[in-house]
Design a protein around this motif. Structure first.
Motif, PDB file in Angstrom:
ATOM      1  N   ASP A 108       0.855  -1.181   0.000  1.00  0.00           N
ATOM      2  CA  ASP A 108       0.000   0.000   0.000  1.00  0.00           C
ATOM      3  C   ASP A 108       0.893   1.234   0.000  1.00  0.00           C
ATOM      4  O   ASP A 108       1.930   1.261   0.664  1.00  0.00           O
ATOM      5  CB  ASP A 108      -0.916  -0.003   1.223  1.00  0.00           C
ATOM      6  CG  ASP A 108      -1.890  -1.170   1.196  1.00  0.00           C
ATOM      7  OD1 ASP A 108      -2.273  -1.609   0.090  1.00  0.00           O
ATOM      8  OD2 ASP A 108      -2.259  -1.655   2.276  1.00  0.00           O
ATOM      9  N   ARG A 109       0.480   2.247  -0.751  1.00  0.00           N
ATOM     10  CA  ARG A 109       1.255   3.481  -0.852  1.00  0.00           C
ATOM     11  C   ARG A 109       0.342   4.692  -0.657  1.00  0.00           C
ATOM     12  O   ARG A 109       0.094   5.457  -1.592  1.00  0.00           O
ATOM     13  CB  ARG A 109       1.950   3.568  -2.197  1.00  0.00           C
ATOM     14  CG  ARG A 109       2.991   2.483  -2.384  1.00  0.00           C
ATOM     15  CD  ARG A 109       3.954   2.856  -3.465  1.00  0.00           C
ATOM     16  NE  ARG A 109       4.905   1.799  -3.711  1.00  0.00           N
ATOM     17  CZ  ARG A 109       6.077   1.687  -3.098  1.00  0.00           C
ATOM     18  NH1 ARG A 109       6.430   2.553  -2.180  1.00  0.00           N
ATOM     19  NH2 ARG A 109       6.893   0.706  -3.393  1.00  0.00           N
ATOM     20  N   PRO A 110      -0.164   4.891   0.549  1.00  0.00           N
ATOM     21  CA  PRO A 110      -1.068   6.017   0.790  1.00  0.00           C
ATOM     22  C   PRO A 110      -0.393   7.369   0.548  1.00  0.00           C
ATOM     23  O   PRO A 110      -1.077   8.343   0.222  1.00  0.00           O
ATOM     24  CB  PRO A 110      -1.483   5.849   2.250  1.00  0.00           C
ATOM     25  CG  PRO A 110      -0.420   4.996   2.858  1.00  0.00           C
ATOM     26  CD  PRO A 110       0.092   4.114   1.753  1.00  0.00           C
ATOM     27  N   GLN A 111       0.935   7.434   0.659  1.00  0.00           N
ATOM     28  CA  GLN A 111       1.641   8.686   0.403  1.00  0.00           C
ATOM     29  C   GLN A 111       1.618   9.059  -1.071  1.00  0.00           C
ATOM     30  O   GLN A 111       1.848  10.208  -1.419  1.00  0.00           O
ATOM     31  CB  GLN A 111       3.083   8.618   0.942  1.00  0.00           C
ATOM     32  CG  GLN A 111       4.024   7.724   0.161  1.00  0.00           C
ATOM     33  CD  GLN A 111       3.950   6.235   0.505  1.00  0.00           C
ATOM     34  OE1 GLN A 111       2.967   5.752   1.061  1.00  0.00           O
ATOM     35  NE2 GLN A 111       4.987   5.496   0.158  1.00  0.00           N
ATOM     36  N   TRP A 112       1.338   8.098  -1.945  1.00  0.00           N
ATOM     37  CA  TRP A 112       1.258   8.359  -3.385  1.00  0.00           C
ATOM     38  C   TRP A 112      -0.168   8.638  -3.830  1.00  0.00           C
ATOM     39  O   TRP A 112      -0.374   9.244  -4.870  1.00  0.00           O
ATOM     40  CB  TRP A 112       1.812   7.184  -4.175  1.00  0.00           C
ATOM     41  CG  TRP A 112       3.302   7.008  -4.088  1.00  0.00           C
ATOM     42  CD1 TRP A 112       4.174   7.695  -3.304  1.00  0.00           C
ATOM     43  CD2 TRP A 112       4.076   6.078  -4.828  1.00  0.00           C
ATOM     44  NE1 TRP A 112       5.450   7.246  -3.499  1.00  0.00           N
ATOM     45  CE2 TRP A 112       5.425   6.248  -4.437  1.00  0.00           C
ATOM     46  CE3 TRP A 112       3.777   5.108  -5.772  1.00  0.00           C
ATOM     47  CZ2 TRP A 112       6.463   5.495  -4.965  1.00  0.00           C
ATOM     48  CZ3 TRP A 112       4.816   4.349  -6.297  1.00  0.00           C
ATOM     49  CH2 TRP A 112       6.145   4.546  -5.900  1.00  0.00           C
TER      50      TRP A 112
END
Length: 134
Positions: A108-112
């Protein structure tokens, strides 16, 4: 749908944005959907679908584990194909069976982006691939 599109991994993000902003305005009369300098990310849509994305080369190098190499090294990628898939983990398994090498496993890449999950692979021909779902 954004099922498949090119992402250019650029060394000089501001210069690349300036060039493509002008070029795509001239050629297609389109403006970027978003330009996020701190994330080194910009994208343009054509006919409602992603047409082109720019991303900082050093940001991607860090993601796939080549960040310790010089930015101009021949082994640093300059482009990537991005596939939007329903399920990143399943797609990684399928491409690995076809000979793709997993560089960055599904995560998961919530910062992206909200709800974004990605994985990065190298196709047998050497092309950098990103699988994503959101």
């Amino acid at each position: 749908m954004d099922a498949l599109y090119p992402r250019l991994l650029v060394r000089d993000f501001p210069a690349a944005v300036d060039f493509y902003r002008t070029a795509l305005t001239e050629l297609y009369d389109v403006q970027p959907v978003k330009v996020i300098p701190e994330a080194q990310y910009a994208n343009w849509d054509l006919d409602g679908q992603t047409g082109l994305v720019l991303f900082g080369r050093t940001m991607m190098a860090t993601t796939i584990g080549t960040g310790d190499l010089p930015p101009d090294a021949p082994t640093q990628d300059a482009a990537m194909l991005v596939f939007k898939v329903d399920e990143v983990d399943t797609a990684v398994e399928a491409l690995a069976k076809l000979g793709a090498i997993v560089l960055s496993p599904p995560q998961d890449r919530p910062q992206w982006g909200p709800n974004l999950r990605t994985a990065h692979l190298r196709a047998p021909d050497g092309t950098l691939l990103e699988l994503q779902s959101y």
